[in-house]
Write an enzyme that holds these catalytic residues in place. Structure first.
Site: not given
Ligand code: URA
Length: 239
Positions: A104
């Protein structure tokens, strides 16, 4: 693979197109012990022996980068608004580089980038179950009930429940969570479903690849040959 000599030298990062053309015309490049003065000469990257200023060149078809992704950068190859992980790598000679999976925008940590499509495909294949380990800072104290929920199959709104995770408690509001899938926002959704919230997330491991402390946020390095080999053969990713 067949390729123009000047392009080949550019891909090895030996200079810009005009610099390498100049060097070729100046007689600094030989192919199979013969000096070649034409930048457009076709060479075979797999069998020809190319020397630049007397030194043999090694052509790498595939490159592998381990990036310590900072928050605020998107895991995409291009984006209209935000800086991408490719902007951070800045390897303009490799047009085919891409991130293996996504983090993310606000997640930090280990991200693999490569142009090796077969390896990426293998690592991301649902059946491969490569372990991904995350450091999670939480809004609320972590408790035994949350651990139990996370360490069994869990409903987070996907078609099927997600697989059990492995939890390690570091502090009252700090854990590591190891998962073997890569659903959208999976870690945040799992913690939410367990009754907590993630306030900071960092990936610290992917299969055999570990984010080392020597790699500051925003910087990257090439994988070692051993790391590439262990990625190709690692089966420890199975929980
Ligand atoms: N899980 C999440 O919630 N975000 C990420 O970036 C990776 C795994």
């Amino acid at each position: 693979m067949k390729m123009r000599l000047d392009r080949y030298l550019c891909e090895l990062n030996l200079g810009t197109r005009s610099q390498v053309k100049r060097d070729i015309k100046a007689g600094l490049v030989s192919v199979n012990d013969r000096t070649i003065l034409r930048p457009e000469e076709q060479i075979r990257t797999d069998t020809d022996c190319i020397c630049y200023k007397g030194q043999p060149c090694i052509y790498e078809e595939y490159v592998y980068y381990l990036l310590h992704k900072p928050a605020g950068v998107v895991s995409a190859t291009r984006d209209r608004q935000d800086r991408t992980v490719l902007d951070l790598i800045g390897d303009t000679t490799r047009k085919d580089l891409f991130p293996v999976g996504r983090l993310d925008k606000d997640t930090e940590g280990l991200l693999l980038l490569t142009n090796d499509g077969a390896l990426a495909h293998d690592l991301l294949a649902p059946g491969r179950h490569v372990e991904k380990e995350y450091e999670c800072h939480l809004a609320h104290p972590f408790d035994e009930r949350q651990r139990q929920l996370l360490e069994q199959e869990m409903e987070i709104g996907e078609k099927k429940p997600v697989r059990p995770a492995v939890v390690q408690v570091l502090e009252d509001k700090k854990i590591t969570l190891t998962i073997t899938e890569g659903k959208f926002h999976q870690v945040k959704r799992m913690l939410h479903a367990a009754g907590n919230e993630v306030v900071y997330l960092k990936r610290i491991r992917m299969g055999p690849l570990v984010l080392d402390d020597a790699l500051p946020r925003g910087s990257f390095r090439r994988l070692t040959e051993e790391e590439v080999e262990s990625l190709k053969h690692d089966r420890s990713g199975h929980l």
